[in-house]
Design an enzyme around this catalytic site. Structure first.
Site, mmCIF file in Angstrom:
data_model
loop_
_atom_site.group_PDB
_atom_site.id
_atom_site.type_symbol
_atom_site.label_atom_id
_atom_site.label_comp_id
_atom_site.label_asym_id
_atom_site.label_seq_id
_atom_site.Cartn_x
_atom_site.Cartn_y
_atom_site.Cartn_z
ATOM 1 N N THR A 1 0.849 -1.198 0.000
ATOM 2 C CA THR A 1 0.000 0.000 0.000
ATOM 3 C C THR A 1 0.885 1.248 0.000
ATOM 4 O OG1 THR A 1 -1.717 -1.193 1.159
ATOM 5 C CG2 THR A 1 -1.779 1.197 1.375
ATOM 6 N N GLY B 1 3.052 1.665 8.025
ATOM 7 C CA GLY B 1 1.723 1.941 8.564
ATOM 8 C C GLY B 1 1.280 3.368 8.382
ATOM 9 N N GLY B 2 2.074 4.150 7.606
ATOM 10 C CA GLY B 2 1.662 5.524 7.315
ATOM 11 C C GLY B 2 0.305 5.568 6.620
ATOM 12 N N SER C 1 2.078 5.284 -1.937
ATOM 13 C CA SER C 1 2.324 5.934 -3.226
ATOM 14 C C SER C 1 3.497 5.305 -3.984
ATOM 15 C CB SER C 1 2.568 7.428 -3.017
ATOM 16 O OG SER C 1 3.615 7.629 -2.100
ATOM 17 N N THR C 2 4.492 4.746 -3.275
ATOM 18 C CA THR C 2 5.630 4.128 -3.972
ATOM 19 C C THR C 2 5.196 2.805 -4.589
ATOM 20 O OG1 THR C 2 6.973 5.077 -2.192
ATOM 21 C CG2 THR C 2 8.102 3.638 -3.752
ATOM 22 N N GLU D 1 -0.206 -5.694 5.771
ATOM 23 C CA GLU D 1 1.116 -5.672 5.119
ATOM 24 C C GLU D 1 2.065 -6.661 5.797
ATOM 25 O OE1 GLU D 1 1.243 -1.099 3.418
ATOM 26 O OE2 GLU D 1 1.846 -1.446 5.472
ATOM 27 N N GLY E 1 6.107 -0.473 0.417
ATOM 28 C CA GLY E 1 6.862 0.720 0.785
ATOM 29 C C GLY E 1 7.184 0.732 2.267
ATOM 30 N N ASP F 1 7.822 3.767 5.756
ATOM 31 C CA ASP F 1 7.887 5.164 6.201
ATOM 32 C C ASP F 1 9.303 5.529 6.621
ATOM 33 O OD1 ASP F 1 5.053 5.745 5.959
ATOM 34 O OD2 ASP F 1 4.863 4.196 7.496
HETATM 35 C C1 5RP Z 1 1.071 1.947 4.345
HETATM 36 C C2 5RP Z 1 2.556 1.881 4.390
HETATM 37 C C3 5RP Z 1 3.281 2.515 3.239
HETATM 38 O O1 5RP Z 1 4.019 1.525 2.597
HETATM 39 C C4 5RP Z 1 4.174 3.600 3.774
HETATM 40 O O2 5RP Z 1 3.365 4.531 4.467
HETATM 41 C C5 5RP Z 1 4.938 4.295 2.648
HETATM 42 O O3 5RP Z 1 4.066 5.010 1.833
HETATM 43 P P1 5RP Z 1 4.546 5.900 0.613
HETATM 44 O O4 5RP Z 1 5.165 4.974 -0.381
HETATM 45 O O5 5RP Z 1 3.293 6.560 0.111
HETATM 46 O O6 5RP Z 1 5.533 6.918 1.132
HETATM 47 O O7 5RP Z 1 3.162 1.353 5.275
HETATM 48 O O8 5RP Z 1 0.511 1.479 5.532
#
Ligand code: 5RP
Length: 220
Positions: free
Chosen positions: A31, A99-100, A33-34, A107, A87, A89
């Site tokens: 989950t 968990g962002g 954006s990456t 995950e 991805g 954080d």
């Molecule tokens: C979601 C996550 C994401 O992988 C994490 O927050 C990184 O997100 P992004 O790629 O948008 O920076 O752990 O729960």
């Protein structure tokens, strides 16, 4: 003439990870954006004939996979995944905080179900020592008890509030998300064990060696 084309580092990491996926693999779809770039790239490869099945870690990744033509399956049907891409954080010393996007419980389950776990991150996510607040998925009934237990461990937990939604963020599993600030986390393995023992925490966002058994980080 100078080449002024800017490469988006998240996109570069996500697309690189998608190249590790081979025909007939069952793939954990993280989950954020990456990972979204990895999913879109996989969608393009599926359109060109790649045969894969995806196990999404959230509604976000399920919707995106479906929009991009990736057929989905479940851990019931495919309990062992060939690879999972996700991805982070923050990443430091073979540990990560996730968990962002409030999806860390699924995950972690997907990462643990995969033979290979690929973390995709841009350079801004790399730290010497973890110090990002740790997302906790918490049963709503246990909110205050969890805040107390986290305080005993030296942290300060606050309920994550919605954006464009009044009140708390509700996870895809129907729980609250608390962000727990511990300052510098010098022993992530210890904090992993301690948080795992707190009553009312469904799962926390520290990923240590236990989860990252066979993992690689693609950093751009
Ligand atoms: C979601 C996550 C994401 O992988 C994490 O927050 C990184 O997100 P992004 O790629 O948008 O920076 O752990 O729960």
């Amino acid at each position: 003439m100078k080449n002024t084309t800017q490469i988006n580092p998240k996109q570069a990491a996500g697309e690189k990870a998608a190249q590790l996926v081979k025909n007939n693999m069952v793939v954990g779809l993280g989950t954020g954006s990456t990972t979204a770039y990895a999913i879109k790239e996989l969608g393009k490869r599926v359109a060109s004939g790649l045969k894969i099945l995806g196990v999404p870690t959230s509604y976000q990744s399920a919707f995106l996979a479906t929009e991009n033509g990736i057929p989905l399956t479940t851990l019931d049907e495919h309990p062992v995944l060939d690879i999972a891409i996700d991805g982070a954080d923050q990443v430091a010393n073979f540990a990560a905080i996730k968990g962002g996007g409030a999806a860390h419980t699924r995950e972690k389950i997907v990462a643990l179900s995969a033979k290979k776990f690929i973390v995709v991150a841009d350079e801004s996510k790399v730290a010497e020592v973890l110090n990002h607040p740790v997302p906790l998925e918490v049963l709503p009934f246990a909110r205050k008890l969890v805040v107390k237990q986290v305080a005993k461990l030296g942290g300060k937990a606050v309920v994550r509030m919605g954006i464009n939604k009044d009140g708390p963020v509700i996870s895809d599993n129907g729980n609250f998300i608390l962000d727990a600030d511990f300052g510098e986390i010098n022993d992530p393995e210890l904090l992993d064990r301690e948080l795992s023992q707190c009553t009312g925490i469904v799962e926390h966002g520290i990923f240590t060696k236990g989860v990252l058994r066979a993992f690689a980080v693609i950093i751009t």
